[in-house]
Design an enzyme around this catalytic site. Structure first.
Site, PDB file in Angstrom:
ATOM      1  N   LYS A  13       0.832  -1.210   0.000  1.00 14.19           N
ATOM      2  CA  LYS A  13       0.000   0.000   0.000  1.00 14.19           C
ATOM      3  C   LYS A  13       0.866   1.259   0.000  1.00 14.19           C
ATOM      4  CE  LYS A  13      -2.512  -0.940   3.734  1.00 14.19           C
ATOM      5  NZ  LYS A  13      -1.994  -2.242   4.177  1.00 14.19           N
ATOM      6  N   ARG A  86      -9.439   0.489   9.312  1.00 12.50           N
ATOM      7  CA  ARG A  86      -9.002  -0.885   9.517  1.00 12.50           C
ATOM      8  C   ARG A  86     -10.036  -1.700  10.291  1.00 12.50           C
ATOM      9  NH1 ARG A  86      -3.062  -0.007   9.126  1.00 12.50           N
ATOM     10  NH2 ARG A  86      -1.895  -1.889   9.606  1.00 12.50           N
ATOM     11  N   ARG A 125      11.821  -7.417   5.172  1.00 13.44           N
ATOM     12  CA  ARG A 125      11.936  -5.963   4.944  1.00 13.44           C
ATOM     13  C   ARG A 125      12.928  -5.350   5.935  1.00 13.44           C
ATOM     14  NH1 ARG A 125       6.460  -2.479   4.830  1.00 13.44           N
ATOM     15  NH2 ARG A 125       6.298  -3.105   7.004  1.00 13.44           N
ATOM     16  N   ARG A 158      11.857  -3.308  11.407  1.00 13.65           N
ATOM     17  CA  ARG A 158      10.782  -2.755  12.226  1.00 13.65           C
ATOM     18  C   ARG A 158      10.372  -3.810  13.242  1.00 13.65           C
ATOM     19  NH1 ARG A 158       6.150  -0.238   8.328  1.00 13.65           N
ATOM     20  NH2 ARG A 158       4.808  -1.284   9.833  1.00 13.65           N
ATOM     21  N   ARG A 169      -0.234  -9.670  13.036  1.00 14.40           N
ATOM     22  CA  ARG A 169      -0.812  -8.613  12.188  1.00 14.40           C
ATOM     23  C   ARG A 169      -1.738  -9.233  11.137  1.00 14.40           C
ATOM     24  NH1 ARG A 169       4.248  -5.480  10.063  1.00 14.40           N
ATOM     25  NH2 ARG A 169       2.774  -4.005   9.165  1.00 14.40           N
TER      26      ARG A 169
HETATM   27  P1  AMP Z   1       1.019  -0.064   9.229  1.00 14.78           P
HETATM   28  O1  AMP Z   1       2.283   0.668   8.996  1.00 14.78           O
HETATM   29  O2  AMP Z   1      -0.149   0.503   8.468  1.00 14.78           O
HETATM   30  O3  AMP Z   1       1.150  -1.554   9.027  1.00 14.78           O
HETATM   31  O4  AMP Z   1       0.645   0.151  10.776  1.00 14.78           O
HETATM   32  C1  AMP Z   1       1.516  -0.246  11.803  1.00 14.78           C
HETATM   33  C2  AMP Z   1       0.730  -0.456  13.090  1.00 14.78           C
HETATM   34  O5  AMP Z   1       0.102   0.771  13.466  1.00 14.78           O
HETATM   35  C3  AMP Z   1      -0.425  -1.464  13.001  1.00 14.78           C
HETATM   36  O6  AMP Z   1       0.012  -2.795  13.194  1.00 14.78           O
HETATM   37  C4  AMP Z   1      -1.311  -0.980  14.151  1.00 14.78           C
HETATM   38  O7  AMP Z   1      -0.791  -1.348  15.413  1.00 14.78           O
HETATM   39  C5  AMP Z   1      -1.171   0.534  14.052  1.00 14.78           C
HETATM   40  N1  AMP Z   1      -2.192   1.078  13.121  1.00 14.78           N
HETATM   41  C6  AMP Z   1      -1.993   1.683  11.921  1.00 14.78           C
HETATM   42  N2  AMP Z   1      -3.150   2.065  11.364  1.00 14.78           N
HETATM   43  C7  AMP Z   1      -4.120   1.699  12.232  1.00 14.78           C
HETATM   44  C8  AMP Z   1      -5.535   1.792  12.207  1.00 14.78           C
HETATM   45  N3  AMP Z   1      -6.202   2.341  11.179  1.00 14.78           N
HETATM   46  N4  AMP Z   1      -6.211   1.294  13.282  1.00 14.78           N
HETATM   47  C9  AMP Z   1      -5.579   0.752  14.333  1.00 14.78           C
HETATM   48  N5  AMP Z   1      -4.249   0.602  14.407  1.00 14.78           N
HETATM   49  C10 AMP Z   1      -3.514   1.078  13.359  1.00 14.78           C
END
Ligand code: AMP
Length: 219
Positions: A13, A86, A125, A158, A169
């Site tokens: 994404k 989400r 990654r 990360r 996740r």
């Molecule tokens: P991402 O980089 O989008 O994979 O987000 C990393 C982490 O941030 C996720 O595993 C969640 O813990 C938190 N996170 C990001 N976006 C959201 C969301 N819309 N709702 C809840 N937690 C989020």
């Protein structure tokens, strides 16, 4: 144009968003990036989010909806939402924030990828903590193993790309986020489904071909 980019973690994404915003002159609003910036800045929001993020769980809906509604309000033109909504509750919160502002979503792109492909992508990654450049131990190696090509120093993994967190996740995605597609379908929104296990450029071309068909005004 206001877009939502849906898909599991590791579907690409972030990469596709960067290309979309360049072509269509939009802003990239990534909930994950905003949360990471809050953590780096040591804000109260960042410290509230930390334990959820490190375990691969979702940060509570009310925190996220407020955070993203605030980010969206600052944008007068188009944007792509990445990583948000989400959950169905976040989708409802987003719709309310848009309706309150007299706005609507113009398109929803859903990237579809197999869990196995995602696991390999995420656990391999590596990124540069200084400049943000992203690498992969097999598919996108830096010139010197473990070191950023831009001269910044050591690359890092990360915390949430470690294998046990990636599993979590993905579980969270299937349990809570996959339903967001059904939520928008049930409201009559058209979903642009894109198979995202192809080459990055091919995925971009498929997305652009579909977005070019949307009837929108660039503001
Ligand atoms: P991402 O980089 O989008 O994979 O987000 C990393 C982490 O941030 C996720 O595993 C969640 O813990 C938190 N996170 C990001 N976006 C959201 C969301 N819309 N709702 C809840 N937690 C989020």
């Amino acid at each position: 144009m206001k877009l939502i980019l849906l898909g599991p973690p590791g579907a690409g994404k972030g990469t596709q968003c960067k290309r979309i915003i360049d072509k269509y002159n939009m802003k990239h609003l990534s909930s994950g990036d905003i949360l990471r910036a809050e953590r780096t800045a040591g804000t109260e929001l960042g410290s509230k989010a930390q334990s959820y993020m490190d375990s691969g769980a979702l940060v509570p809906d009310d925190i996220i909806i407020n955070m993203m509604a605030g980010a969206m309000k600052k944008e007068s033109g188009g944007y792509v939402l990445d990583g948000f909504p989400r959950t169905v509750a976040q989708g409802e919160g987003l719709d309310k924030a848009l309706a309150d502002a007299g706005e609507k979503v113009d398109g929803i792109v859903n990237l579809i990828v197999d869990d196995k492909v995602i696991s390999a992508r995420l656990t391999g990654r590596r990124s540069c903590p200084k400049c943000g450049a992203v690498y992969h131990v097999e598919n996108l190696k830096p010139e010197t193993e473990g070191v950023c090509d831009n001269g910044c120093g050591q690359l890092a993994q990360r915390e949430d790309d470690k294998p046990e967190v990636v599993d979590n996740r993905l579980k969270t995605y299937h349990e809570q986020t996959a339903a967001v597609v059904g939520y928008y379908e049930s409201k009559g929104n058209m979903i642009i489904n894109i198979k995202a296990d192809a080459a990055i450029d091919d995925i971009t071309a498929s997305i652009f071909a579909e977005l070019d068909k949307l009837d929108y005004q660039v503001s």
